[in-house]
Design a protein around this motif. Structure first.
Motif, PDB file in Angstrom:
ATOM      1  N   ASN A  72     -50.995-167.612 -55.101  1.00  0.00           N
ATOM      2  CA  ASN A  72     -51.863-168.412 -54.224  1.00  0.00           C
ATOM      3  C   ASN A  72     -52.438-167.602 -53.058  1.00  0.00           C
ATOM      4  OD1 ASN A  72     -49.742-168.145 -52.447  1.00  0.00           O
ATOM      5  ND2 ASN A  72     -49.482-170.338 -52.050  1.00  0.00           N
ATOM      6  N   GLY A  73     -52.162-166.303 -53.020  1.00  0.00           N
ATOM      7  CA  GLY A  73     -52.780-165.471 -51.982  1.00  0.00           C
ATOM      8  C   GLY A  73     -52.259-165.715 -50.580  1.00  0.00           C
ATOM      9  N   ARG A  74     -51.076-166.310 -50.436  1.00  0.00           N
ATOM     10  CA  ARG A  74     -50.523-166.613 -49.114  1.00  0.00           C
ATOM     11  C   ARG A  74     -49.328-165.738 -48.744  1.00  0.00           C
ATOM     12  NH1 ARG A  74     -54.248-168.689 -46.036  1.00  0.00           N
ATOM     13  NH2 ARG A  74     -55.115-170.632 -46.835  1.00  0.00           N
ATOM     14  N   VAL A  75     -48.756-165.063 -49.713  1.00  0.00           N
ATOM     15  CA  VAL A  75     -47.541-164.282 -49.496  1.00  0.00           C
ATOM     16  C   VAL A  75     -47.714-162.944 -50.218  1.00  0.00           C
ATOM     17  CG1 VAL A  75     -45.023-164.236 -49.833  1.00  0.00           C
ATOM     18  CG2 VAL A  75     -46.182-166.418 -49.444  1.00  0.00           C
ATOM     19  N   LEU A  76     -47.115-161.905 -49.651  1.00  0.00           N
ATOM     20  CA  LEU A  76     -47.117-160.593 -50.299  1.00  0.00           C
ATOM     21  C   LEU A  76     -45.683-160.151 -50.565  1.00  0.00           C
ATOM     22  CD1 LEU A  76     -49.684-158.928 -47.898  1.00  0.00           C
ATOM     23  CD2 LEU A  76     -50.039-159.153 -50.359  1.00  0.00           C
ATOM     24  N   MET A  77     -45.470-159.478 -51.672  1.00  0.00           N
ATOM     25  CA  MET A  77     -44.241-158.706 -51.857  1.00  0.00           C
ATOM     26  C   MET A  77     -44.616-157.237 -51.758  1.00  0.00           C
ATOM     27  SD  MET A  77     -41.873-160.249 -54.888  1.00  0.00           S
ATOM     28  CE  MET A  77     -41.508-162.010 -54.910  1.00  0.00           C
ATOM     29  N   PHE A  78     -43.656-156.401 -51.391  1.00  0.00           N
ATOM     30  CA  PHE A  78     -43.930-154.973 -51.286  1.00  0.00           C
ATOM     31  C   PHE A  78     -42.618-154.196 -51.377  1.00  0.00           C
ATOM     32  CE2 PHE A  78     -42.384-154.422 -46.915  1.00  0.00           C
ATOM     33  CZ  PHE A  78     -42.389-155.722 -46.447  1.00  0.00           C
ATOM     34  N   THR A  79     -42.724-152.875 -51.417  1.00  0.00           N
ATOM     35  CA  THR A  79     -41.563-151.993 -51.463  1.00  0.00           C
ATOM     36  C   THR A  79     -41.233-151.510 -50.062  1.00  0.00           C
ATOM     37  OG1 THR A  79     -42.355-151.179 -53.599  1.00  0.00           O
ATOM     38  CG2 THR A  79     -40.612-149.909 -52.526  1.00  0.00           C
ATOM     39  N   ARG A  80     -39.979-151.620 -49.667  1.00  0.00           N
ATOM     40  CA  ARG A  80     -39.537-151.028 -48.395  1.00  0.00           C
ATOM     41  C   ARG A  80     -38.409-150.060 -48.709  1.00  0.00           C
ATOM     42  NH1 ARG A  80     -38.629-154.229 -42.879  1.00  0.00           N
ATOM     43  NH2 ARG A  80     -40.855-153.734 -42.848  1.00  0.00           N
ATOM     44  N   GLU A  81     -38.610-148.804 -48.339  1.00  0.00           N
ATOM     45  CA  GLU A  81     -37.614-147.779 -48.644  1.00  0.00           C
ATOM     46  C   GLU A  81     -36.945-147.325 -47.354  1.00  0.00           C
ATOM     47  OE1 GLU A  81     -38.777-145.283 -51.699  1.00  0.00           O
ATOM     48  OE2 GLU A  81     -36.999-144.021 -51.636  1.00  0.00           O
ATOM     49  N   THR A  82     -35.610-147.215 -47.412  1.00  0.00           N
ATOM     50  CA  THR A  82     -34.880-146.721 -46.243  1.00  0.00           C
ATOM     51  C   THR A  82     -34.747-145.209 -46.342  1.00  0.00           C
ATOM     52  OG1 THR A  82     -32.839-147.238 -47.413  1.00  0.00           O
ATOM     53  CG2 THR A  82     -33.604-148.844 -45.808  1.00  0.00           C
ATOM     54  N   GLN A  83     -34.540-144.562 -45.197  1.00  0.00           N
ATOM     55  CA  GLN A  83     -34.622-143.103 -45.181  1.00  0.00           C
ATOM     56  C   GLN A  83     -33.274-142.431 -45.459  1.00  0.00           C
ATOM     57  OE1 GLN A  83     -35.496-141.532 -41.157  1.00  0.00           O
ATOM     58  NE2 GLN A  83     -35.344-143.637 -40.483  1.00  0.00           N
ATOM     59  N   GLY A  84     -33.362-141.118 -45.691  1.00  0.00           N
ATOM     60  CA  GLY A  84     -32.166-140.305 -45.853  1.00  0.00           C
ATOM     61  C   GLY A  84     -31.702-140.216 -47.288  1.00  0.00           C
ATOM     62  N   ALA A  85     -30.675-139.377 -47.492  1.00  0.00           N
ATOM     63  CA  ALA A  85     -30.183-139.099 -48.837  1.00  0.00           C
ATOM     64  C   ALA A  85     -29.649-140.353 -49.517  1.00  0.00           C
ATOM     65  CB  ALA A  85     -29.099-138.036 -48.773  1.00  0.00           C
ATOM     66  N   SER A  86     -29.074-141.260 -48.722  1.00  0.00           N
ATOM     67  CA  SER A  86     -28.530-142.482 -49.330  1.00  0.00           C
ATOM     68  C   SER A  86     -29.530-143.633 -49.289  1.00  0.00           C
ATOM     69  CB  SER A  86     -27.241-142.890 -48.604  1.00  0.00           C
ATOM     70  OG  SER A  86     -27.545-143.134 -47.241  1.00  0.00           O
ATOM     71  N   GLY A  87     -30.719-143.374 -48.797  1.00  0.00           N
ATOM     72  CA  GLY A  87     -31.739-144.412 -48.709  1.00  0.00           C
ATOM     73  C   GLY A  87     -32.269-144.791 -50.081  1.00  0.00           C
ATOM     74  N   GLY A  88     -32.955-145.910 -50.117  1.00  0.00           N
ATOM     75  CA  GLY A  88     -33.541-146.344 -51.381  1.00  0.00           C
ATOM     76  C   GLY A  88     -34.443-147.533 -51.162  1.00  0.00           C
ATOM     77  N   PRO A  89     -35.192-147.891 -52.217  1.00  0.00           N
ATOM     78  CA  PRO A  89     -36.174-148.962 -52.092  1.00  0.00           C
ATOM     79  C   PRO A  89     -35.602-150.356 -52.383  1.00  0.00           C
ATOM     80  CG  PRO A  89     -36.400-147.899 -54.212  1.00  0.00           C
ATOM     81  CD  PRO A  89     -35.252-147.216 -53.521  1.00  0.00           C
ATOM     82  N   GLN A  90     -36.151-151.342 -51.698  1.00  0.00           N
ATOM     83  CA  GLN A  90     -35.860-152.746 -51.966  1.00  0.00           C
ATOM     84  C   GLN A  90     -37.189-153.493 -51.934  1.00  0.00           C
ATOM     85  OE1 GLN A  90     -32.972-153.965 -52.772  1.00  0.00           O
ATOM     86  NE2 GLN A  90     -31.450-152.503 -52.027  1.00  0.00           N
ATOM     87  N   ILE A  91     -37.194-154.664 -52.533  1.00  0.00           N
ATOM     88  CA  ILE A  91     -38.410-155.482 -52.523  1.00  0.00           C
ATOM     89  C   ILE A  91     -38.302-156.533 -51.420  1.00  0.00           C
ATOM     90  CG2 ILE A  91     -39.807-157.117 -53.849  1.00  0.00           C
ATOM     91  CD1 ILE A  91     -39.035-155.519 -56.357  1.00  0.00           C
ATOM     92  N   TYR A  92     -39.352-156.644 -50.641  1.00  0.00           N
ATOM     93  CA  TYR A  92     -39.417-157.621 -49.562  1.00  0.00           C
ATOM     94  C   TYR A  92     -40.626-158.521 -49.771  1.00  0.00           C
ATOM     95  CZ  TYR A  92     -35.856-155.398 -46.658  1.00  0.00           C
ATOM     96  OH  TYR A  92     -34.668-154.933 -46.169  1.00  0.00           O
ATOM     97  N   SER A  93     -40.598-159.666 -49.093  1.00  0.00           N
ATOM     98  CA  SER A  93     -41.797-160.507 -49.060  1.00  0.00           C
ATOM     99  C   SER A  93     -42.105-160.866 -47.611  1.00  0.00           C
ATOM    100  CB  SER A  93     -41.618-161.770 -49.909  1.00  0.00           C
ATOM    101  OG  SER A  93     -40.633-162.608 -49.361  1.00  0.00           O
ATOM    102  N   VAL A  94     -43.364-161.128 -47.375  1.00  0.00           N
ATOM    103  CA  VAL A  94     -43.817-161.513 -46.029  1.00  0.00           C
ATOM    104  C   VAL A  94     -45.058-162.377 -46.227  1.00  0.00           C
ATOM    105  CG1 VAL A  94     -45.352-159.494 -45.727  1.00  0.00           C
ATOM    106  CG2 VAL A  94     -44.341-160.604 -43.711  1.00  0.00           C
ATOM    107  N   ASP A  95     -45.269-163.364 -45.351  1.00  0.00           N
ATOM    108  CA  ASP A  95     -46.498-164.144 -45.523  1.00  0.00           C
ATOM    109  C   ASP A  95     -47.641-163.470 -44.769  1.00  0.00           C
ATOM    110  OD1 ASP A  95     -46.697-165.190 -42.882  1.00  0.00           O
ATOM    111  OD2 ASP A  95     -45.365-166.845 -43.386  1.00  0.00           O
TER     112      ASP A  95
END
Lengths: 443, 183
Positions: free
Chosen positions: A395-418
């Protein structure tokens, strides 16, 4: 196995005791206009759906929870806890005790009932505007199988959301993404698919070769993605139901990547790199014929079609840094639309046609932002060490995206935001996950 | 028969070394799965059935190990750039000389980017870097037909910290020597 066999029937309930009230009469109080940005969520009550057959109690309770979580999860609604209820309906057909709901400040009341016969499941619901004391819209009934019970809850929530906001919902939808595991310098990646809320996660490929940036087809039946299965980046087309996949024959080149479907799902728009130069091409899936859409010595990639199919937004570094450009869908002179500080990439055209979401990199931070399709009214919604690859809710009202944390143990997660920048939250994926592609509302 | 055996041993050795050097042949998981990364990669266009030099080990100047360790298998790039530094050119001069001496080997040049960029742009940027190294080797006399390029974008870092010292190591083009011969 991957297809949940579910036949959803959508039928207005035969109103037995309560006649459906005209919707227009309710558009006063029980209404959320999303574009204004909601500060105070609308309070709603959803008493546990009635079990109308023996043994349906658990599934009725579970479906009620899905409805409540979908609505609360938008940030636009707030559930009133059952412990505050003064009374609960004796049956689905009982008249509504409006004063009891007004007293606890419930503005919307959702009632429902569930019946199970073998593996057949029916769910019906009604939505009431408590303050005007009338039903909002007609009661609806959904029929399917018990295995698809979560979808039934999403369907109810979509209908409620739609009636109150005037927008279509997005709960009965799925997301294809890249599931990641292992250490940062040796990550295994495979395609995954899940409901929009992270439930019903399944894998679509094994983790034997690198996969990048999947994209759902317009009707959600297929997925395009970049695969290193052949040893080099190539474009694969995967059928979601059968999980069968094949490599698309693209134009000749050293690497092919960044594929997207055309609006009718019959063609692929993608990038090819040859001799260090990357341009955008289109290949018809039926005839296999190719056309070249850009011809520049710079990097042209990450295309996204406008919903009417007439234009493509893409990124190019022809100016010296990554910026966003719009051109006719058949190619032609591009027009630059991003002029702010920093670099802009991974643009995606909103399904409503009004906005373009993008990744912005500036002063050591990454942002997800939106702008009008002419580049005006840029608005940054997030900020972190590394946010990227936005995808739109149907419906074009919300976005999902990738958020990656830093450093050797960091990694990506999926987030949403309106799109007002509110309601930022992580989507549960059971581990590292990236590159979501949000599919359409399911039929 | 013997030739095939030698070839498979060499490819095996290369695949093994890939396990300790994650950037080579696409990393551990990828390498294993493509049915030995090197093999799968080279298979797309090169004939692997013949092999020349038998000697292995870093002590043998004709070995891929010697190439990687003593000549230097990689060149580094500045942020968002694909221009070769004078240091990079010196390394590539050595690579070109080795490749022209050891004519039975092929090379796949892998382009990489650091994590400070969007995914698909970084694939394109890695392609640009790999191509810069390839073009230089060709200009030094290495036949183009012995050189392929691939980009992994930011997906195969060798250094995992999130600061400039690691980013500098990850912005690279790595020349991976593989068994094979011109068809």
């Amino acid at each position: 196995m991957l297809t949940r066999t579910i036949a959803l029937l959508l039928a207005p309930l035969v109103a037995a005791t309560v006649l459906p009230a005209p919707v227009t009469a309710q558009s006063g109080p029980l209404r959320i206009t999303i574009s204004e940005g909601v500060i105070e969520p609308l309070p709603f009550a959803v008493p546990g759906f009635q079990a109308e057959t023996a043994g349906a109690e658990q599934i009725a309770a579970d479906i009620t929870r899905v409805v409540a979580q979908d609505l609360s999860g938008t940030g636009l609604f707030r559930e009133i806890p059952a412990s505050s209820f003064i009374s609960t309906p004796a049956s689905f057909a009982s008249p509504v005790a409006y004063p009891d709901w007004r007293a606890i400040n419930a503005q919307a009341l959702i009632t429902g009932a569930v019946a199970v016969n073998g593996d057949q499941l029916t769910v019906k619901f009604r939505l009431y505007d408590v303050f005007t004391g009338a039903e909002l819209g007609e009661g609806l009934q959904f029929a399917g199988t018990t295995g698809g019970w979560r979808r039934m809850g999403h369907k109810v929530a979509d209908a409620v959301y739609s009636r109150i906001t005037g927008e279509s919902g997005y709960f009965d939808s799925r997301v294809v993404f890249v599931s990641e595991s292992g250490p940062k310098d040796n990550r295994a990646r495979r395609l995954g698919i899940m409901d929009y809320d992270g439930e019903n996660r399944q894998f679509l490929t094994d983790s034997n070769s690198l996969v990048l940036a999947p994209r759902f087809s317009p009707n959600g039946d297929r997925v395009l993605y970049t695969s290193y299965e052949s040893g080099f980046p190539r474009i694969n087309l995967l059928d979601v139901a059968s999980v069968g996949r094949r490599q698309i024959t693209t134009v000749e080149g050293e690497m092919a990547f960044s594929p997207r479907f055309s609006k009718d799902g019959g063609a692929v728009i993608y990038s090819v790199s040859t001799g260090g130069n990357t341009d955008i091409y289109r290949t018809e899936l039926g005839s296999g014929s190719h056309s070249r859409l850009t011809s520049a010595p710079s990097i042209e990639t990450s295309p996204s079609l406008s919903p009417d199919g007439s234009q493509i937004v893409f990124e190019s570094d022809r100016s010296g840094t990554q910026q966003l450009y719009v051109m006719p869908a058949s190619g032609g002179e591009p027009r630059r639309i991003s002029f702010g500080e920093g670099r802009y990439g991974s643009p995606v055209w909103s399904p409503r046609g009004d906005l373009i979401a993008f990744t912005k990199q500036n002063a050591g931070r990454f942002h997800i932002g939106v702008m009008r399709t002419d580049g005006s009214e840029e608005r940054l919604l997030t900020s972190s060490f590394l946010d990227e690859s936005p995808t739109w809710a149907p419906n074009g009202r919300v976005l999902m995206f990738t958020r990656e944390t830093q450093g050797a143990s960091g990694g990506p997660q999926i987030y949403s935001v309106d799109i007002s920048g509110r309601n930022l939250k992580q989507v549960p994926t059971g581990g590292f996950a990236s590159d979501p592609s949000w599919g359409p509302l399911q039929q | 028969m013997n030739k095939y055996l030698t070839a498979s041993i060499l490819v095996g050795a290369l695949a093994l070394s890939a396990c300790t050097r994650p950037d080579r042949f696409g990393g551990g998981a990828g390498a294993g799965a493509d049915g030995m990364g090197a093999g799968a990669g080279m298979g797309a266009g090169f004939d692997q059935s013949a092999i020349g030099q038998g000697g292995l080990g870093a002590g043998n100047p004709n070995s891929p190990e010697y190439f990687a360790q003593s000549i230097g298998d990689r060149v580094l790039f500045a942020v968002d750039q694909s221009t070769l530094s004078s240091e990079a050119m010196a390394t590539l001069d050595g690579q070109a000389q080795w490749l022209m001496t050891n004519t039975d080997y092929l090379a796949v040049i892998e382009g990489h980017a650091d994590e400070q960029g969007t995914r698909e742009y970084n694939v394109a940027l890695g392609a640009r870097r790999a191509n810069a190294a390839r073009e230089y080797l060709i200009s030094r006399g290495v036949p183009a037909s012995r050189l392929r390029t691939i980009s992994y974008g930011k997906e195969r870092p060798v250094a995992t910290c999130s600061d400039p010292s690691c980013y500098a190591q990850n912005r690279r083009a790595v020349t991976v020597i593989a068994a094979g011969a011109l068809s």
